[in-house]
Write a protein that holds these residues in place. Structure first.
Motif, PDB file in Angstrom:
ATOM      1  N   GLY A   5       1.230  69.532 -34.258  1.00  0.00           N
ATOM      2  CA  GLY A   5       1.176  69.483 -32.700  1.00  0.00           C
ATOM      3  C   GLY A   5       2.441  69.284 -32.097  1.00  0.00           C
ATOM      4  O   GLY A   5       3.690  69.486 -32.775  1.00  0.00           O
ATOM      5  N   VAL A   6       2.710  69.151 -30.933  1.00  0.00           N
ATOM      6  CA  VAL A   6       3.803  69.099 -30.193  1.00  0.00           C
ATOM      7  C   VAL A   6       4.778  67.846 -30.447  1.00  0.00           C
ATOM      8  O   VAL A   6       5.933  68.036 -30.353  1.00  0.00           O
ATOM      9  CB  VAL A   6       3.608  69.061 -28.653  1.00  0.00           C
ATOM     10  N   ASP A   7       4.208  66.888 -30.962  1.00  0.00           N
ATOM     11  CA  ASP A   7       4.918  65.843 -31.521  1.00  0.00           C
ATOM     12  C   ASP A   7       6.122  66.090 -32.620  1.00  0.00           C
ATOM     13  O   ASP A   7       7.109  65.519 -32.669  1.00  0.00           O
ATOM     14  CB  ASP A   7       4.138  64.573 -31.920  1.00  0.00           C
ATOM     15  N   PHE A   8       5.695  67.210 -33.275  1.00  0.00           N
ATOM     16  CA  PHE A   8       6.509  67.481 -34.578  1.00  0.00           C
ATOM     17  C   PHE A   8       7.215  68.846 -34.290  1.00  0.00           C
ATOM     18  O   PHE A   8       7.977  69.309 -35.038  1.00  0.00           O
ATOM     19  CB  PHE A   8       5.744  67.579 -35.797  1.00  0.00           C
ATOM     20  N   THR A   9       6.507  69.540 -33.458  1.00  0.00           N
ATOM     21  CA  THR A   9       7.117  70.893 -33.365  1.00  0.00           C
ATOM     22  C   THR A   9       8.071  70.926 -32.067  1.00  0.00           C
ATOM     23  O   THR A   9       8.724  71.973 -31.784  1.00  0.00           O
ATOM     24  CB  THR A   9       6.109  72.181 -33.101  1.00  0.00           C
ATOM     25  N   GLY A  10       8.140  69.830 -31.427  1.00  0.00           N
ATOM     26  CA  GLY A  10       8.617  70.101 -29.942  1.00  0.00           C
ATOM     27  C   GLY A  10       7.734  70.484 -28.790  1.00  0.00           C
ATOM     28  O   GLY A  10       6.954  71.150 -28.919  1.00  0.00           O
ATOM     29  N   GLY A  11       8.328  69.953 -27.508  1.00  0.00           N
ATOM     30  CA  GLY A  11       7.325  70.621 -26.357  1.00  0.00           C
ATOM     31  C   GLY A  11       7.653  69.603 -25.034  1.00  0.00           C
ATOM     32  O   GLY A  11       8.752  69.020 -25.066  1.00  0.00           O
ATOM     33  N   ASN A  12       6.811  69.906 -24.181  1.00  0.00           N
ATOM     34  CA  ASN A  12       7.086  69.087 -22.922  1.00  0.00           C
ATOM     35  C   ASN A  12       6.150  68.030 -22.805  1.00  0.00           C
ATOM     36  O   ASN A  12       4.754  68.393 -23.207  1.00  0.00           O
ATOM     37  CB  ASN A  12       7.109  70.335 -21.676  1.00  0.00           C
ATOM     38  N   PHE A  13       6.240  66.882 -22.009  1.00  0.00           N
ATOM     39  CA  PHE A  13       5.680  65.820 -21.742  1.00  0.00           C
ATOM     40  C   PHE A  13       5.723  65.610 -20.137  1.00  0.00           C
ATOM     41  O   PHE A  13       6.750  65.531 -19.700  1.00  0.00           O
ATOM     42  CB  PHE A  13       5.996  64.780 -22.492  1.00  0.00           C
TER      43      PHE A  13
END
Length: 330
Positions: A44-52
């Motif tokens: 998920g974005v927690d481990f692959t990076g992303g926007n919050f």
């Protein structure tokens, strides 16, 4: 009148075979996913990076409506959480244009949108979080080996418990690989909960074994373990059923955000209860039987030259014939 006793330990080979059937499909899924280039797990974005984003909406909304808007700019795997008029959105990395477009679309759909918090996690930080999570789980396993070894004064109990624990984690990871459910920080919480629950259930059975060993030390070890399992079985089943019912309610009524988390917990706790009986206790019995067979093996005889060496020294020591004394000259 004789009462029939379940011979669970006598059928432990079937338990091993069933465990392999649970593990092998997940391992195959991990390998085939990697070979197909889509990642062994769906990180998920927690481990692959992303926007919050933490946003406050002017108009009423549902998570499904917000997800439909978010999917226009990033396909799938957006995590949407609602709290009254606030919404938390986590997405894959967005370009500046996509981020502006998402906020504009939300404003058009739900009225004025106030940004309460905005963060961006890079892929490097995501990988570091993933590595830290894996290291944390490994350290937890190592500490449990030390604790169980100290508690039961034997490394056999600790190793049997940890092998069963690895079995549980492999099954849970394999299920997530098969179903392609998202692996995020909640998944790490699932693994750690499974670790804690599984070791707790195993220690309950091991405690019963230790108590019976003190009272029935002359009984065959496999029968004693079987007796201990049956004495703790009702408690284990009741604990699992009540826990599964509570988590099942969260799965049904908790919404899509916590559904994967509840699913992982139900799978892990069920497998953990099974492995405490059919893996941890069975491994302990097999290890004990192997040690007994090894102890009964005849020891190899000493080499011939080593056996002959003491005899060579005997003639000098045994030469006790009195020497003839010469007559003194007067």
């Amino acid at each position: 009148m004789t009462t029939r006793t379940w011979d669970i330990i006598g059928k432990r080979r079937w338990g091993y075979a069933f465990s392999l059937l649970l593990i092998i499909p997940g391992v195959i899924a991990l390998i085939t996913n990697s070979a197909a280039g889509r990642g062994a797990l769906d990180w998920g974005v927690d481990f692959t990076g992303g926007n919050f984003f933490q946003l406050e909406m002017e108009r009423p909304f549902s998570t499904g409506q917000v997800r439909a808007v978010a999917d226009r700019f990033v396909t799938g795997q957006s995590v949407i959480q609602k709290a009254e008029q606030e919404v938390l959105i986590r997405t894959r990395p967005l370009t500046p244009e996509a981020k502006s477009g998402l906020l504009a679309a939300l404003t058009q759909e739900f009225g004025k949108v106030t940004i309460l918090r905005e963060d961006e996690v890079g892929p490097k930080i995501g990988r570091e979080l993933r590595n830290v999570a894996i290291i944390g789980v490994l350290i937890g396993l190592a500490l449990q080996v030390l604790y169980v070894s100290y508690r039961f004064k034997s490394v056999r109990y600790a190793m049997a418990a940890d092998i069963a624990l690895l079995h549980d984690l492999l099954v849970v990871v394999g299920i997530f690989a098969l179903t392609r459910k998202e692996v995020n920080t909640a998944f790490v919480a699932v693994l750690l909960t499974v670790v804690g629950y599984s070791i707790n259930d195993t220690i309950v059975v091991f405690d019963r074994i230790r108590e019976n060993l003190a009272m029935r030390g002359r009984e065959a070890f496999d029968r004693l373990v079987n007796r201990s399992i049956l004495e703790a079985l009702v408690r284990s089943i009741n604990t699992v059923l009540t826990t599964i019912m509570a988590i099942g309610a969260i799965y049904v009524f908790g919404g899509s955000t916590v559904r994967d988390f509840a699913f992982g917990l139900m799978a892990g706790i069920t497998v953990g209860a099974y492995s405490s009986v059919f893996n941890a206790s069975a491994i302990l019995v097999d290890w004990n039987l192997w040690a007994e067979r090894r102890g009964r093996r005849p020891r190899p005889e000493a080499p011939a030259e080593m056996a002959a060496a003491p005899e060579a020294a005997v003639p000098q020591a045994a030469n006790t014939t009195p020497r003839r004394r010469r007559p003194r000259r007067r």
